[in-house]
Motif scaffolding. Structure first.
Motif, PDB file in Angstrom:
ATOM      1  N   TRP A 187      32.157 -25.032 -12.792  1.00 38.55           N
ATOM      2  CA  TRP A 187      32.482 -23.816 -13.523  1.00 38.55           C
ATOM      3  C   TRP A 187      32.457 -24.101 -15.022  1.00 38.55           C
ATOM      4  N   ASN A 188      31.622 -23.357 -15.739  1.00 33.36           N
ATOM      5  CA  ASN A 188      31.437 -23.571 -17.178  1.00 33.36           C
ATOM      6  C   ASN A 188      31.086 -25.023 -17.495  1.00 33.36           C
ATOM      7  N   GLY A 189      30.253 -25.602 -16.631  1.00 30.49           N
ATOM      8  CA  GLY A 189      29.769 -26.957 -16.855  1.00 30.49           C
ATOM      9  C   GLY A 189      30.720 -28.058 -16.446  1.00 30.49           C
ATOM     10  N   LYS A 190      31.853 -27.716 -15.829  1.00 34.19           N
ATOM     11  CA  LYS A 190      32.836 -28.712 -15.436  1.00 34.19           C
ATOM     12  C   LYS A 190      33.071 -28.668 -13.929  1.00 34.19           C
ATOM     13  N   LYS A 191      33.228 -29.860 -13.333  1.00 36.81           N
ATOM     14  CA  LYS A 191      33.552 -29.943 -11.918  1.00 36.81           C
ATOM     15  C   LYS A 191      35.041 -29.655 -11.731  1.00 36.81           C
ATOM     16  N   THR A 192      35.359 -28.795 -10.805  1.00 33.82           N
ATOM     17  CA  THR A 192      36.749 -28.462 -10.548  1.00 33.82           C
ATOM     18  C   THR A 192      36.902 -28.006  -9.107  1.00 33.82           C
ATOM     19  N   GLN A 193      38.129 -27.694  -8.710  1.00 36.42           N
ATOM     20  CA  GLN A 193      38.412 -27.217  -7.367  1.00 36.42           C
ATOM     21  C   GLN A 193      38.598 -25.700  -7.372  1.00 36.42           C
ATOM     22  N   ARG A 194      38.167 -25.063  -6.311  1.00 35.29           N
ATOM     23  CA  ARG A 194      38.238 -23.603  -6.218  1.00 35.29           C
ATOM     24  C   ARG A 194      39.679 -23.111  -6.324  1.00 35.29           C
ATOM     25  N   HIS A 195      40.615 -23.844  -5.729  1.00 38.06           N
ATOM     26  CA  HIS A 195      42.006 -23.391  -5.750  1.00 38.06           C
ATOM     27  C   HIS A 195      42.648 -23.532  -7.124  1.00 38.06           C
ATOM     28  N   LYS A 196      42.027 -24.301  -8.020  1.00 36.63           N
ATOM     29  CA  LYS A 196      42.539 -24.400  -9.382  1.00 36.63           C
ATOM     30  C   LYS A 196      42.085 -23.225 -10.234  1.00 36.63           C
TER      31      LYS A 196
END
Length: 311
Positions: A187-196
């Motif tokens: 998201w917006n070029g960054k790896k993250t978790q959906r629940h965050k």
């Protein structure tokens, strides 16, 4: 013409094979699907041209009088293998079943979120529209119109869903496509978790499916047997009322929740989505709980949120 067909067929086959492998091992991607379909059609045309040029060859192979004719037992074997693969694919039997079970879609089925086929969504600059059609008709039953703050630098992560009065998800209306196929997202070029990004929606979805963000079985949830659910029985004048929720996540802020009650027995057709709370966690609050303190919200992604309902 023969050289043109052969070289073009080689390139199309390579593209088709690459996009096919990507579709098998990676999450669904509309660009990959488009490439696969287009080059599949191109390959079909080129193979047709190739077969037309091989008319004499096939005639000779199938002729019992030709020196290069194919023995009948070999021809029967080829047809039997072809039929067996076709039937296995249609019936989801071995070996097709084992092959498909190892695809991304099968291995990550608990992570993939698809909206009802009767949902239609459109994103434009600072505007989002989602429309739910009635079953077996082209009539609109429910529509959500969102106008975003013009100062937003990028589109927010978004989930729209409907819940019963008891607090159970009835139907997912919309989920940002980037978040629909995996718990780990970019998201917006960054790896993250959906629940965050969308903690409120993800916790409600856990209660529905019984699968938490880590893929573990949540024994405290009320999981459905097939993850299928629908608004259909609610989209009637005598149907129960329900709540439409919208969760929006901007970079650098907690996600914000808007909601409104919908009752198809009421005569009014339009309802405003009201600022309801945020995902800001307070001490002792359960994970994924909704904070109803709207005074603490520093961002207001929506200029206007409107829900339109029709009988």
């Amino acid at each position: 013409m023969r050289h043109f067909v052969n070289i073009a067929l080689l390139l199309c086959f390579a593209t088709l094979a690459t996009s096919g492998i990507m579709s098998y091992v990676l999450p669904f991607d509309i660009d990959t699907a488009r490439v696969h379909i287009i080059f599949g059609l191109a390959t079909l045309i080129l193979i047709g041209l190739h077969l037309i040029g091989k008319g004499k060859y096939f005639k000779a192979v199938l002729s019992s009088k030709s020196k290069i004719s194919l023995p009948k037992k070999n021809l029967v074997l080829i047809v039997v293998i072809w039929l067996a693969l076709l039937i296995a694919s249609l019936m989801n039997a071995s070996p097709a079943k084992q092959i498909i079970s190892q695809s991304y879609e099968s291995r990550r089925a608990h992570e993939i979120v698809r909206t009802n086929p009767l949902m239609q969504s459109l994103n434009e600059k600072n505007i989002h529209n989602s429309t739910r059609l009635k079953e077996n008709t082209e009539d609109k039953a429910l529509a959500i119109h969102l106008n975003f703050n013009s100062e937003l630098e990028s589109a927010p992560a978004m989930a729209i869903w409907a819940e019963s009065k008891a607090g159970t998800i009835i139907e997912n209306i919309y989920l940002s496509p980037e978040l629909a196929y995996s718990e780990e997202v970019s998201w917006n070029g960054k790896k993250t978790q959906r629940h965050k990004l969308l903690p409120i929606w993800r916790q409600r979805y856990t209660l529905l499916t019984g699968i938490d963000p880590d893929g573990e079985l949540d024994l405290m949830s009320g999981a459905t047997s097939s993850h299928t659910f629908s608004l259909e029985k609610y989209l009637k004048s005598d149907g129960d009322e329900y709540v439409v929720f919208v969760e929006l996540k901007e970079e650098g802020f907690d996600s914000v929740i808007y909601s409104t009650y919908v009752d198809h027995s009421e005569k009014k057709q339009f309802r405003l989505l009201e600022l309801t709370g945020s995902s800001l966690q307070t001490e002792g609050a359960p994970k994924g709980s909704l904070n109803y303190d709207t005074e603490s919200i520093k961002n207001a992604p929506l200029d206007l949120g409107l829900v339109e309902s029709q009988q």
